[in-house]
Write a protein that holds these residues in place. Structure first.
Motif, PDB file in Angstrom:
ATOM      1  N   SER A 465       0.964  -1.059  -0.045  1.00  0.00           N
ATOM      2  CA  SER A 465       0.115  -0.237  -0.007  1.00  0.00           C
ATOM      3  C   SER A 465       0.869   1.255   0.091  1.00  0.00           C
ATOM      4  N   ARG A 466       0.181   2.331  -0.455  1.00  0.00           N
ATOM      5  CA  ARG A 466       0.716   3.660  -0.355  1.00  0.00           C
ATOM      6  C   ARG A 466      -0.154   4.497  -0.225  1.00  0.00           C
ATOM      7  N   PRO A 467       0.160   5.593   0.571  1.00  0.00           N
ATOM      8  CA  PRO A 467      -0.930   6.446   1.142  1.00  0.00           C
ATOM      9  C   PRO A 467      -1.210   7.261  -0.143  1.00  0.00           C
ATOM     10  N   GLY A 468      -2.496   7.463  -0.162  1.00  0.00           N
ATOM     11  CA  GLY A 468      -3.180   8.275  -1.432  1.00  0.00           C
ATOM     12  C   GLY A 468      -3.318   7.587  -2.758  1.00  0.00           C
ATOM     13  N   GLU A 469      -2.611   6.475  -2.833  1.00  0.00           N
ATOM     14  CA  GLU A 469      -2.621   5.423  -4.221  1.00  0.00           C
ATOM     15  C   GLU A 469      -3.383   4.249  -4.144  1.00  0.00           C
ATOM     16  N   GLY A 470      -3.783   3.677  -2.817  1.00  0.00           N
ATOM     17  CA  GLY A 470      -4.384   2.405  -2.876  1.00  0.00           C
ATOM     18  C   GLY A 470      -3.857   1.609  -2.231  1.00  0.00           C
ATOM     19  N   SER A 471      -4.495   0.314  -2.115  1.00  0.00           N
ATOM     20  CA  SER A 471      -3.792  -0.892  -1.316  1.00  0.00           C
ATOM     21  C   SER A 471      -4.281  -2.094  -2.331  1.00  0.00           C
ATOM     22  N   THR A 472      -3.185  -3.145  -1.941  1.00  0.00           N
ATOM     23  CA  THR A 472      -3.535  -4.625  -2.616  1.00  0.00           C
ATOM     24  C   THR A 472      -3.193  -5.571  -1.370  1.00  0.00           C
ATOM     25  N   PHE A 473      -4.375  -6.143  -0.962  1.00  0.00           N
ATOM     26  CA  PHE A 473      -4.304  -7.444   0.072  1.00  0.00           C
ATOM     27  C   PHE A 473      -4.108  -8.535  -0.943  1.00  0.00           C
ATOM     28  N   TRP A 474      -3.022  -9.573  -0.910  1.00  0.00           N
ATOM     29  CA  TRP A 474      -3.509 -10.837  -1.441  1.00  0.00           C
ATOM     30  C   TRP A 474      -2.946 -11.984  -0.452  1.00  0.00           C
ATOM     31  N   VAL A 475      -3.793 -13.050  -0.912  1.00  0.00           N
ATOM     32  CA  VAL A 475      -3.578 -14.379  -0.310  1.00  0.00           C
ATOM     33  C   VAL A 475      -3.066 -15.451  -1.057  1.00  0.00           C
ATOM     34  N   GLU A 476      -2.155 -16.147  -0.709  1.00  0.00           N
ATOM     35  CA  GLU A 476      -1.397 -17.034  -1.569  1.00  0.00           C
ATOM     36  C   GLU A 476      -1.657 -18.709  -0.694  1.00  0.00           C
ATOM     37  N   LEU A 477      -2.101 -19.522  -1.544  1.00  0.00           N
ATOM     38  CA  LEU A 477      -2.435 -20.926  -0.729  1.00  0.00           C
ATOM     39  C   LEU A 477      -2.556 -21.863  -1.796  1.00  0.00           C
ATOM     40  N   SER A 478      -2.332 -23.226  -1.117  1.00  0.00           N
ATOM     41  CA  SER A 478      -2.516 -24.273  -2.305  1.00  0.00           C
ATOM     42  C   SER A 478      -3.828 -25.249  -1.961  1.00  0.00           C
ATOM     43  N   LEU A 479      -4.554 -25.436  -3.003  1.00  0.00           N
ATOM     44  CA  LEU A 479      -5.794 -26.478  -2.607  1.00  0.00           C
ATOM     45  C   LEU A 479      -5.514 -27.622  -3.794  1.00  0.00           C
ATOM     46  N   THR A 480      -6.463 -28.496  -3.313  1.00  0.00           N
ATOM     47  CA  THR A 480      -6.409 -29.856  -3.800  1.00  0.00           C
ATOM     48  C   THR A 480      -7.378 -29.894  -4.931  1.00  0.00           C
ATOM     49  N   VAL A 481      -6.872 -30.296  -6.193  1.00  0.00           N
ATOM     50  CA  VAL A 481      -7.831 -29.999  -7.366  1.00  0.00           C
ATOM     51  C   VAL A 481      -8.720 -31.436  -7.303  1.00  0.00           C
ATOM     52  N   ALA A 482     -10.106 -31.120  -7.261  1.00  0.00           N
ATOM     53  CA  ALA A 482     -10.907 -32.241  -7.212  1.00  0.00           C
ATOM     54  C   ALA A 482     -11.432 -32.636  -8.701  1.00  0.00           C
ATOM     55  N   PRO A 483     -11.928 -33.969  -8.842  1.00  0.00           N
ATOM     56  CA  PRO A 483     -12.565 -34.433 -10.014  1.00  0.00           C
ATOM     57  C   PRO A 483     -13.536 -33.738 -10.462  1.00  0.00           C
ATOM     58  N   GLU A 484     -13.911 -33.386 -11.457  1.00  0.00           N
ATOM     59  CA  GLU A 484     -15.038 -32.340 -12.158  1.00  0.00           C
ATOM     60  C   GLU A 484     -16.008 -33.445 -12.027  1.00  0.00           C
ATOM     61  N   SER A 485     -17.118 -32.935 -11.789  1.00  0.00           N
ATOM     62  CA  SER A 485     -18.536 -33.646 -12.068  1.00  0.00           C
ATOM     63  C   SER A 485     -18.880 -33.704 -13.489  1.00  0.00           C
ATOM     64  N   GLY A 486     -19.116 -34.807 -13.930  1.00  0.00           N
ATOM     65  CA  GLY A 486     -19.675 -34.685 -15.281  1.00  0.00           C
ATOM     66  C   GLY A 486     -21.079 -34.281 -15.591  1.00  0.00           C
ATOM     67  N   THR A 487     -21.745 -33.984 -14.537  1.00  0.00           N
ATOM     68  CA  THR A 487     -23.241 -33.299 -14.623  1.00  0.00           C
ATOM     69  C   THR A 487     -23.218 -31.697 -14.740  1.00  0.00           C
ATOM     70  N   ARG A 488     -22.044 -31.153 -14.465  1.00  0.00           N
ATOM     71  CA  ARG A 488     -22.082 -29.693 -14.317  1.00  0.00           C
ATOM     72  C   ARG A 488     -22.099 -29.063 -15.523  1.00  0.00           C
TER      73      ARG A 488
END
Length: 780
Positions: A465-488
């Motif tokens: 962040s910089r005063p007067g210019e805005g801010s950026t919050f970020w989150v980094e994490l790992s997730l498990t990829v699930a098998p896709e549903s064929g009915t989706r």
């Protein structure tokens, strides 16, 4: 080492002994070496002197005999020289080259000297050289004698050094080492009892203070200080124990207070939220709708504060457990945009959503907690931004096997955060809004909870962040990829392929996001910044015989009103088949109708691009293929069957028993359940409920926990016992309670309840619970 201990020699004294012994031996070797070198030089000089004296004695007679050629006398003289022990070999070489020698030439190292033989006549001027005499002596015997003497000398010196070292060891032992041992033993058995007795060395008090007496005095001074500190520490420890007990009692009182406050607030809040939702579904004029909208926002804000307080309490106790279920992050983000879109529009902000095209469709994690984190970050961004945009961005950083690494960021163009305030943003109950001279809603817990949730997910959270210019919050994490549903269902893009689209947007970020989304499909794209450039591109494309199939137009362009541009495009016969889609960053009530009258074919909020842009373009081109023209919005994408499916459950009408002692909440929950297509019977306590379930079969029971006479826990236990005695199939029981602490959920489980729902409930929460259990009611 064991031998040293037996004779009472400590490692330090032993090392000192070794060092002194080594030094003495080296010194002895050096002294002996210097002495032996001097002896060698002396003995060598003696041999040379002996040779010179012998040559001086025989040189005259040998010269005369050589002049007279009396060689037999010369040989006899040489033989006589063998009587000298130091000379082993002698040799004469005459001026005529004749050679006489005696003795054996020695082996090894030798000393040889050559002397001239001169015959003296009557005058000195008539000296006649007759030859040379060479004498040779061996010095091997000298070295052998010296080596024997050196070994003997070294032996006596080593014995003397060893005796001296042992004496030094005894001196060190009695004057230093034993006192150091006493000090070490005293330090080894230090405790509160030992500190009471002072250190006393076993020796006569010295007349003058030495190092040992100074050390003894320093240790006794330290003993007194340690004794004082230990007593103070014991007092502090006892005080800390009392304070810890007091803190435990205070924490217990705090949790009890939170539970009571939660229970007392959720009961009336349930009524406010529920009836406000029911009221919003009735015919209302514009002012009434605004009042209901304000009421809902205020109620949801109060509910959010209560949930934050309970969440922070659960995290402090380490009892917050995350779910691990399959979900689609796109649905979570679309829900987030729907929830916060109105709040952004009220402030005139562009709420943008940018999703990496490589994002998997199905992942495993806790979607509710992920949405909570993003909701907190986005809400704060909107709260602290007065103009510009708020961008929610999802980026895939990498993928390895079944794991995907994500970066979720929320960027705003708001007031920014000064460097000294960066650490404060994560502190609970701290609001930076107070530093900007304005009062903002909330309890100051959102970022604290978000950071702890991210840590529970094994992720990281940071900001820039910089005063007067805005801010950026970020989150980094790992997730498990699930098998896709064929009915989706996936969006149909068949009508989009091969089309040409012109994007008109003056805002660079918005234009970039639209182009990124369109570039995922097989179509031609051109982008311009203004109405003038758009008209030029349309004319050039028409002249080239490659007219655009659609125009994606921003609701605001700087050089012309967008509705006027729509009329110009629609009024030109060359572009009559071109479809017009309006993307508005800040849609207001009536905007869609306004652009419809101006000639647009579709209207969509920019915040809904990710979920609706592709389907609405597909529908536009599908209508064009049928030579139909109708005005499309996001509501056009929802068919009547979708609407009915939202109200009716897949398993049909369910028979539900609602047990609730509060008449207002009982009536509200009954109406919500009936709206979802349930047949509802009600009871005001556990005793009344018992008589109902014994005579009527139910698919599901909603049970309030706190009720007069027979509460929900006891009623559930009685139900389970009755089912066991009668051999009945267990009926699912869902706890409805205004107390949402961890212990309350555990009590529900122990009583035999199947699910736990915290008040206030709404129609979507009830729908989710009903859909969870309606499958079990379908006859197999």
């Amino acid at each position: 080492m064991r031998f040293n201990r037996r004779i009472g020699v400590r490692p330090l004294a032993a090392r000192l002994l070794v060092y002194v012994l080594l030094f003495s031996v080296l010194l002895s070797l050096a002294a002996t070496g210097v002495q032996m070198i001097g002896e060698v030089d002396r003995r060598t000089a003696e041999l040379q002197s002996t040779q010179e004296k012998a040559a001086e004695l025989v040189a005259g007679s040998m010269s005369n005999n050589l002049w007279l050629m009396n060689y037999s006398e010369v040989a006899n003289s040489l033989d006589d020289m063998r009587a000298i022990p130091a000379i082993q070999h002698a040799r004469i070489i005459t001026a005529n080259g004749e050679e006489f020698s005696t003795g054996t030439y020695p082996e090894g190292r030798v000393i040889s000297q050559t002397f001239p033989l001169i015959f003296n006549r009557s005058s000195a001027q008539n000296q006649q050289p007759m030859g040379t005499l060479t004498l040779t002596s061996s010095i091997e015997t000298v070295y052998a004698d010296i080596l024997d003497r050196a070994l003997l000398t070294l032996l006596f010196q080593s014995l003397f050094v060893m005796l001296g070292t042992l004496g030094l060891l005894l001196i060190v032992r009695f004057t230093l080492s034993r006192h150091l041992e006493t000090i070490a033993d005293y330090a080894a058995r230090l405790n509160l009892d030992a500190l009471i007795e002072p250190l006393q060395l076993k020796r006569k008090p010295p007349k003058r203070s030495d190092e040992l007496s100074e050390l003894e005095q320093a240790l006794n001074t330290m003993r007194l200080q340690l004794l004082e500190d230990t007593r103070s520490l014991r007092q502090t420890s006892a005080q800390s124990q009392d304070e810890r007990d007091e803190a435990v009692r205070a924490n217990h009182a705090k949790n009890q207070f939170l539970a009571n406050v939660s229970h007392e607030l959720r009961i009336p809040l349930q009524s406010v939220l529920g009836y406000a939702n029911l009221l919003s579904d009735t015919p209302l004029d514009s002012d009434q709708k605004e009042y209901v909208h304000t009421l809902l926002n205020a109620s949801e804000g109060l509910s959010s504060i209560i949930n934050d307080l309970l969440d922070i309490s659960s995290m402090e106790a380490g009892k917050l457990v995350l779910e691990h279920i399959p979900f689609d992050l796109r649905d979570t983000l679309n829900d987030l945009v729907h929830m916060l879109g109105a709040r952004a529009r009220e402030k005139g902000l562009a709420l943008e959503l940018r999703i990496d095209e490589d994002l998997p469709w199905a992942m495993e994690g806790d979607p509710v907690r992920l949405r909570q984190v993003l909701l907190n970050l986005t809400s704060n961004a909107i709260k602290f931004t007065d103009s510009g945009h708020v961008l929610i961005s999802i980026e895939v950083l990498g993928r390895r096997e079944d794991k995907v690494r994500l970066r979720m960021s929320v960027e705003d163009t708001g007031v920014g955060i000064s460097p000294e305030d960066v650490e404060l943003v994560y502190e609970p109950y701290v609001q930076l809004g107070q530093r900007f001279q304005r009062q903002l809603p909330g309890a100051g817990l959102g970022l604290t909870i978000s950071r702890q949730l991210v840590r529970l997910m094994d992720g990281t959270m940071d900001l820039e962040s910089r005063p007067g210019e805005g801010s950026t919050f970020w989150v980094e994490l790992s997730l498990t990829v699930a098998p896709e549903s064929g009915t989706r269902p996936r969006p149909d893009t068949s009508m989009i392929r091969g089309k040409r689209i012109l994007v008109v947007d003056s805002y660079e970020l918005s234009r970039k996001i639209t182009l990124e989304m369109l570039s995922r499909h097989d179509l031609g794209i051109e982008a311009v910044k203004s109405a003038g450039e758009a008209l030029t591109s349309l004319r050039q494309a028409a002249d080239a015989g490659a007219a655009f199939d659609a125009i994606v137009l921003d609701g605001f362009v700087p050089d012309m009103d967008s509705d006027l541009l729509c009329r110009q495009i629609r009024g030109n016969p060359q572009w009559e088949h071109t479809r017009l889609l309006i993307l508005s960053s800040n849609p207001q009530r009536g905007d869609a109708e306004h652009f419809r009258q101006a000639g647009a074919d579709a209207f969509l909020s920019k915040s809904l691009r990710e979920s609706c842009l592709t389907p609405i373009l597909h529908q536009l081109f599908a209508d064009a293929a049928k030579k139909e023209r109708r005005f499309l919005t996001r509501f056009s994408l929802q068919t009547i069957s979708d609407g009915s499916r939202r109200q009716e459950l897949s398993c049909g009408r369910m028979k539900v028993l609602l047990v609730e002692d509060n008449p207002v909440n009982r009536t509200l929950t009954q109406r919500l359940l009936e709206k979802l297509g349930c047949d509802v019977m009600t009871a005001n306590d556990g005793e009344a409920a018992s008589s109902l379930w014994q005579w009527h079969p139910f698919d599901l029971i909603f049970m309030d926990c706190v009720m007069p006479r027979v509460d929900g826990f006891e009623a559930t236990r009685q139900l389970r016992q009755w089912e066991k005695d009668q051999g009945r199939r267990p009926v699912p029981v869902v706890a409805l309670t205004a107390s949402a602490m961890e212990k309350d959920e555990e009590l529900c489980r122990k009583a035999g309840m199947d699910s736990f729902v915290a008040k206030p409930v709404n129609i979507e929460m009830l729908r989710a619970v009903l859909e969870q259990y309606c499958k079990s009611t379908i006859p197999s």
